[in-house]
Design a protein around this motif. Structure first.
Motif, PDB file in Angstrom:
ATOM      1  N   LEU A 354       5.879   2.497  -9.398  1.00  0.00           N
ATOM      2  CA  LEU A 354       4.776   3.433  -9.587  1.00  0.00           C
ATOM      3  C   LEU A 354       3.840   2.977 -10.694  1.00  0.00           C
ATOM      4  O   LEU A 354       2.614   3.112 -10.588  1.00  0.00           O
ATOM      5  CB  LEU A 354       5.331   4.828  -9.904  1.00  0.00           C
ATOM      6  N   SER A 466      10.608   2.991  -2.409  1.00  0.00           N
ATOM      7  CA  SER A 466       9.918   4.194  -2.866  1.00  0.00           C
ATOM      8  C   SER A 466       9.178   3.844  -4.136  1.00  0.00           C
ATOM      9  O   SER A 466       9.500   2.853  -4.806  1.00  0.00           O
ATOM     10  CB  SER A 466      10.896   5.344  -3.117  1.00  0.00           C
ATOM     11  N   LEU A 467       8.201   4.640  -4.492  1.00  0.00           N
ATOM     12  CA  LEU A 467       7.457   4.378  -5.720  1.00  0.00           C
ATOM     13  C   LEU A 467       8.347   4.468  -6.948  1.00  0.00           C
ATOM     14  O   LEU A 467       8.030   3.896  -7.993  1.00  0.00           O
ATOM     15  CB  LEU A 467       6.288   5.351  -5.844  1.00  0.00           C
ATOM     16  N   LYS A 504       0.113   2.531  -0.390  1.00  0.00           N
ATOM     17  CA  LYS A 504       0.945   2.452  -1.601  1.00  0.00           C
ATOM     18  C   LYS A 504       1.516   1.044  -1.795  1.00  0.00           C
ATOM     19  O   LYS A 504       2.710   0.867  -2.053  1.00  0.00           O
ATOM     20  CB  LYS A 504       2.087   3.474  -1.525  1.00  0.00           C
TER      21      LYS A 504
END
Length: 524
Positions: A354, A466-467, A504
């Motif tokens: 992230l 996933s982030l 993303k």
């Protein structure tokens, strides 16, 4: 630049092999050397103008002085709710894995400083101490500093530092003395190194928390800096004088030092000794981490990590200090000598994918502003580090740093147009390939985007499960470190004349045949 020095000119028949080898970290001497003429202009990036030039060591890092000496540093998450600091031993700068990982980021500046450096004592040759002398808080042994110099030489890092200024480094009237600074300078030279650049001391605008005498103010700083400046010009005339090295003044209502009594304003420090710096430096953190949030009342929020407001805070701080530069040090370059996800060691997600979006975005924006050097905090300590200090496992930001080093050269190109607000694109001259263009795209949204290049392109797509993940893949492979110290899993793939940027994700791209006229002057 490691792995890129053999790339001279691109031949059509050997270009893709050469570029793949160089940008994947082939050992020196193993690359195919191309000898044909430079590529002709092709695609939308052929005519994009150059707007700035960054230092060859643009992307650099900090090794905190407290890492070298051992002492209290930011506590890992998961301990007592009110735990801010935890004792740690000295870092092992001889570790072969750490050296191999650091070497892949070179050449860099390595800043050894931080709040603890303000009150660190350097003993004389043969001096043995059971505890720090009065007026100091910790001791930097001569052997520890020799280890810093040895590490710097092994990983192609030039040393940047600051000097002790606590009460122990002053005379009876509280005036700063040069003895400790001279001792550090002499020790560095004796160890076979040199101090490339230095700030007088760490974050002088926050002197009240930096180990300075009680009541220390701007007039005291002006007097002491004049002494420092005179000493430097005689003792180390080749050393770049950076300053003021302040933090958090861009928006005092939300800065980490806001509300602390005794704040010294940088404008007052600079006004007292104008025109005495070689480069204007400052530190930037958009917020504090949860460790310090209770004291502050606010902290960085995970939900805002991909918001334009959070990503662009770096511009607020830059513009503030650039304004001071223009008033008091016109024409000086600018350096960011300390920055990371959040002050106080970073938030829990600072070690995850992230935060990589912030990291890339910050480098891209500051390069466009002409900032010469950006020093990430830290190499291998606390949550914001590029490398986990305990396991030495590289974090997502480390792999971003490696690819930036290999793709993004020193010539900074104008902001390219993008097809959507959630797609950000930064362009530089391609490292090691005259006429080539290097790109990095960050897709903040969920919808896939494309970037037409009009020329053969090689890409590195960084994704995570996933982030929140602390691991990334590059083109579907897990990057790593081989036993021989080389990086693996970083091979580019061909994408024709279009770059796909899934939601993303972060994508680096090399356009060696772009033929950009601004990038034809030689290796960037």
């Amino acid at each position: 630049m490691p792995g890129n020095s053999l790339f001279k000119a691109a031949a059509a028949s050997t270009l893709s092999v050469t570029l793949a080898c160089l940008l994947s970290g082939c050992a020196p001497g193993s690359a195919v050397q191309a000898t044909a003429s430079r590529p002709q202009a092709a695609g939308p990036f052929a005519t994009i103008a150059q707007i700035a030039e960054v230092d060859a060591r643009f992307q650099s890092y900090n090794v905190e002085m407290v890492e070298v000496t051992g002492g209290r540093f930011w506590a890992p998450y998961g301990g007592p709710a009110d735990e801010v600091y935890r004792m740690r031993g000295p870092a092992d700068l001889t570790d072969t894995k750490l050296r191999a990982l650091a070497r892949a980021l070179g050449p860099v500046y390595m800043r050894v400083s931080g709040t603890w450096a303000n009150s660190t004592y350097i003993p004389a040759e043969g001096e043995t101490l059971a505890e720090p002398p009065e007026g100091f808080n910790q001791v930097l042994t001569r052997e520890q500093w020799r280890g810093v110099v040895d590490f710097s030489r092994a990983v192609e890092a030039q040393i940047v530092t600051s000097f002790p200024v606590s009460p122990g480094a002053r005379d009876a009237e509280g005036v700063w003395r040069t003895q400790q600074a001279q001792r550090l300078l002499d020790l560095t030279r004796e160890a076979g190194g040199q101090i490339a650049a230095a700030e007088f001391y760490n974050e002088p605008n926050a002197s009240m928390v930096g180990g300075l005498p009680k009541g220390y103010d701007a007039s005291d700083y002006a007097r002491d800096f004049a002494i420092f400046d005179k000493w430097v010009r005689k003792a180390a005339p080749q050393m770049i004088v950076l300053g003021p090295g302040s933090v958090g003044e861009g928006a005092l209502a939300s800065a980490p030092v806001n509300g602390v009594s005794g704040l010294i304003r940088s404008q007052d420090m600079l006004a007292a000794n104008p025109g005495r710096l070689d480069a204007v430096s400052y530190h930037f953190y958009g917020e504090v981490s949860q460790r310090c949030g209770a004291r502050r009342g606010t902290s960085a929020q995970k939900a805002e990590a991909l918001s334009p407001e959070w990503l662009d805070l770096t511009l607020r701080e830059h513009d503030y200090y650039a304004g001071l530069r223009d008033r008091f040090e016109p024409g000086d370059p600018m350096w960011v000598t300390e920055t990371a996800q959040a002050a106080c060691g970073g938030s829990p997600w600072a070690a995850s994918f992230l935060d990589s979006f912030r990291y890339v975005n910050q480098l891209g924006l500051l390069a466009q502003k002409g900032v010469k050097v950006v020093m990430h905090n830290t190499l291998a300590a606390s949550d914001y580090a590029l490398i986990d200090g305990d396991t030495l496992v590289p974090r997502p930001n480390y792999w971003v740093a490696v690819l930036w080093r290999r793709v993004m050269g020193t010539g900074v190109l104008a902001p390219p147009e993008t097809s959507a607000e959630d797609l950000r694109l930064y362009a530089h001259c391609l490292a090691g390939a005259p006429g080539g263009v290097g790109l990095v795209a960050i897709n903040l949204g969920d919808e896939a985007r494309t970037v037409p290049t009009g020329t053969p392109t090689q890409v590195w797509t960084l994704q995570a499960a996933s982030l929140d993940s602390g691991a990334v893949t590059v083109n579907g492979h897990s990057p790593g470190l081989a036993e021989d110290g080389t990086l693996t899993g970083l091979n580019p793939i061909s994408s024709g004349d279009t770059i796909a940027v899934p939601g993303k994700t972060i994508v680096f791209a090399a356009l060696p045949e772009a033929g950009n006229s601004a990038c034809l002057k030689g290796p960037a």
